[in-house]
Design a protein around this motif. Structure first.
Motif, PDB file in Angstrom:
ATOM      1  N   GLY A 124       0.747  -1.444  -0.030  1.00 43.75           N
ATOM      2  CA  GLY A 124       0.186   0.079   0.081  1.00 43.75           C
ATOM      3  C   GLY A 124       0.851   1.251  -0.053  1.00 43.75           C
ATOM      4  N   VAL A 125       1.943   1.122   0.075  1.00 45.75           N
ATOM      5  CA  VAL A 125       3.064   2.429   0.282  1.00 45.75           C
ATOM      6  C   VAL A 125       2.769   3.102  -0.888  1.00 45.75           C
ATOM      7  N   VAL A 126       3.049   2.497  -2.340  1.00 48.15           N
ATOM      8  CA  VAL A 126       2.933   3.308  -3.411  1.00 48.15           C
ATOM      9  C   VAL A 126       1.505   3.758  -3.704  1.00 48.15           C
ATOM     10  N   GLU A 127       0.450   3.174  -3.445  1.00 47.26           N
ATOM     11  CA  GLU A 127      -0.868   3.476  -3.722  1.00 47.26           C
ATOM     12  C   GLU A 127      -1.126   4.580  -2.946  1.00 47.26           C
ATOM     13  N   VAL A 128      -0.759   4.543  -1.641  1.00 47.86           N
ATOM     14  CA  VAL A 128      -1.203   5.680  -0.836  1.00 47.86           C
ATOM     15  C   VAL A 128      -0.624   7.215  -1.079  1.00 47.86           C
ATOM     16  N   GLY A 129       0.631   6.907  -1.869  1.00 52.26           N
ATOM     17  CA  GLY A 129       1.445   8.001  -2.316  1.00 52.26           C
ATOM     18  C   GLY A 129       1.290   8.530  -3.719  1.00 52.26           C
TER      19      GLY A 129
END
Length: 463
Positions: A163-168
């Protein structure tokens, strides 16, 4: 910290209003734009990309980092500075901190001379809608595909938690690196459970049976901060995710027409309705703030309290020795649940950006790469007391019980992890729905009414 929304974040309108009062108001809504509204790519001083220097950082080029002076402190940034300077010994790293990110840096964005790395966090963060709309942020895609600092055979992307990429990602571009990683939901005391001979249940029927045992023992099963009812958002959304999976959570995050009234969402809310209906919420909870509710929990007056990864550190010495605070996993609610026991609400937080017009964007990317090193991320956990978005980071030997429980829960959850983005997309909607959740906790609103009202608010926000 941006891990929890304690108050509404600034909107694009409020940012522009601030800018209109500033001495650099000439650019206004254009943000970092040049006259006529066209964006001019930054002339980043870069050298030739070689092994060990994937962004081609020019020797001797300084890099400026501005840190948010918040709950995580400043100690954690010292090691990344050292790592950067060791690899680039001729470069100076200028690192400063402030709690007034917007007031301090908005004029520099407008003037076209922002720092190379900005920890855009806190209640005075610069509005991301304005930054994205003005194309003021550099794409961090090259960072994802670069070799990781600690193991060149592994890309940075492959070191990140789910989820790090998605939330950023904003408007299709990965432009925000969220450095911390937290779990959200509710907490219980493992030592209290051991003392009473209780086992944390894996089915909802057993969970209700446990709540009945708590009440019989004179312990209110639940308390919550009625002054800040959004704390319930994470737990109730976790129940919805358990029943309906990613599809329903995506509808909630995307403000869709039948997000909250989806039968699966209503099923989850109806399951929790038994808690207030049975009088299993500590009396007076509606008037408590977050630390008051947490203190009732720590004093053994309530069995469960909502909150995130920060709770143990926030309460500090108030946590009794041997309390063994542990993160809750949502029990299985129906036989047709979409997700297994162990699914978690978790999300990266503490955002970092590289401004597109920074003088040394290559150095900015390189500094973030150093921060995401195994060494830098492990150091962050030790200094800040919370997990890093680097999945390979190690916990210190003296890690507290709550942090260990979160790390274990995340490992066991695997890919069964979701994040909420309603808070960052529309803080007013987040707080308005949370107010209805507060009434739900008081028994004044039933599950079907909560779903209907949350959907009405969502529809209004969508426009």
């Amino acid at each position: 910290m941006n891990d929890r929304p304690s108050q509404p974040q600034p909107t694009r309108r409020s940012v522009l209003a601030f800018m209109a009062l500033s001495p650099v108001a000439g650019a206004l809504a254009a943000g970092c734009a040049t006259p006529g509204g066209k964006q001019t790519p930054a002339a980043a001083p870069t050298g030739r990309a070689v092994a060990g220097n994937p962004f081609g950082v020019a020797a001797g080029t300084p890099v400026e980092v501005v840190l948010f002076d918040g709950g995580y402190g400043q100690a954690y940034i010292k090691l990344p500075v050292e790592l950067y300077q060791k690899k680039h010994p001729k470069a100076e790293v200028k690192q400063t901190s402030t709690q007034q990110i917007q007031q301090t840096l908005q004029p520099r964005f407008v003037a076209g001379n922002p720092p190379d790395v900005v920890n855009n966090s806190g209640s005075n963060a610069i509005d991301y809608g304005a930054l994205v709309g003005d194309k003021a942020l550099l794409s961090l895609a090259p960072l994802l595909d670069a070799p990781s600092w600690s193991d060149p055979a592994v890309t940075v992307r492959d070191t990140l938690r789910p989820g790090v990429v998605e939330v950023g990602t904003r408007e299709g571009q990965f432009v925000v690196l969220n450095y911390s990683y937290g779990a959200y939901g509710a907490w219980y005391s493992a030592s209290l459970f051991e003392e009473k001979g209780w086992t944390y249940p894996q089915t909802w029927d057993d969970y209700l049976g446990l709540c009945d045992k708590m009440a019989t023992a004179g312990i209110a099963p639940w308390t919550y901060p009625g002054q800040f009812p959004y704390y319930m958002f994470w737990w109730l959304a976790s129940m919805i995710y358990k029943v309906g999976g990613k599809e329903v959570i995506d509808k909630i995050n995307n403000f869709e027409k039948d997000a909250w009234t989806d039968e699966r969402a209503v099923t989850a809310l109806k399951a929790f309705e038994a808690i207030p209906a049975n009088g299993w919420v500590l009396k007076g909870s509606s008037g408590l703030n977050h630390t008051d509710a947490q203190m009732q929990f720590l004093q053994g007056k309530a069995g469960f309290v909502p909150g995130g990864s920060w709770l143990e550190k926030e309460m500090g010495d108030s946590v009794p020795a041997g309390f063994d605070m542990s993160i809750c996993r949502v029990p299985s609610i129906t036989d047709a649940d979409d997700r297994p026991f162990g699914a978690l609400c978790a999300k990266a937080g503490e955002p970092y950006v590289v401004p597109r017009q920074a003088p040394n964007t290559a150095g900015g990317l390189e500094f973030l790469r150093a921060m995401l090193s195994d060494e830098g991320a492990s150091n962050f956990i030790a200094k800040a007391g919370t997990l890093s978005s680097n999945r390979n980071a190690k916990l210190p030997a003296d890690a507290k019980h709550g942090l260990v429980s979160i790390n274990t829960a995340l490992s066991e959850a695997g890919d069964d992890i979701f994040g909420l983005t309603v808070d960052t997309r529309d803080s007013r909607l987040w707080n308005d729905i949370a107010k209805v959740m507060g009434r739900f906790m008081n028994g004044d609103v039933k599950a079907a009414q909560l779903a209907k009202e949350a959907q009405r608010l969502t529809d209004e926000a969508r426009g």
